[in-house]
Design a protein around this motif. Structure first.
Motif: not given
Length: 150
Positions: A11-19, A30-35, A42-47, A66-72
């Motif tokens: 929860l903290v990682a998601v909130a910090w990244l969104l800031s 914390t879950t990569l959307p299937s769509d 804009n891409g996506f950040v997966h915690v 924390v492992q962070i993955d960025t997707y495009a």
């Protein structure tokens, strides 16, 4: 007895990244959307979650890694947009060096206490993760967060 909502590392990682500057609402979870069409622009950040670190023994300071993955993705194309995924990861790196994202209350989910990230830094260099069957571009890095519950 009812379960009391408590802050946790995800929860903290998601909130910090969104800031972080340049990260849009709905672009981190914390879950990569299937769509993939929903995040293609804009891409996506997966915690992914905690992969290391340890809490302090004498006081309530958490120090996870924390492992962070960025997707495009380029819908309809088999060519992964590596530059977009790399740039998204660099937004996160920039946020770790800017004082604006530190030492302030982060709002978590409704009903949860607030948290404060004291510092954040990468413990590994962002790395390209090739070979995705979906033609997603993915970068991965490990982010250390030092946080407390308020």
């Amino acid at each position: 007895m009812a379960v009391i909502p408590m802050a946790n590392t995800e929860l903290v990682a998601v909130a910090w990244l969104l800031s972080a500057a340049g990260i849009e609402p709905g672009q981190v979870a914390t879950t990569l959307p299937s769509d993939s069409a929903a995040w293609a622009e804009n891409g996506f950040v997966h915690v992914v979650g905690a992969v290391g670190g340890s809490p302090q023994v004498d006081y309530a300071l958490r120090e996870p890694v924390v492992q962070i993955d960025t997707y495009a993705v380029n819908p309809g194309s088999g060519k992964p947009p590596w530059g977009k995924a790399a740039s998204l990861m660099e937004l996160i790196a920039a946020a770790a060096y800017q004082g604006a994202g530190m030492q302030r209350a982060l709002t978590l989910l409704p009903g949860y206490p607030q948290a404060r990230v004291m510092s954040a830094h990468f413990t590994s260099e962002p790395r390209r993760m090739p070979g995705d069957d979906s033609s997603y571009a993915r970068y991965q890095a490990d982010l250390a967060l030092h946080w407390i519950t308020l």
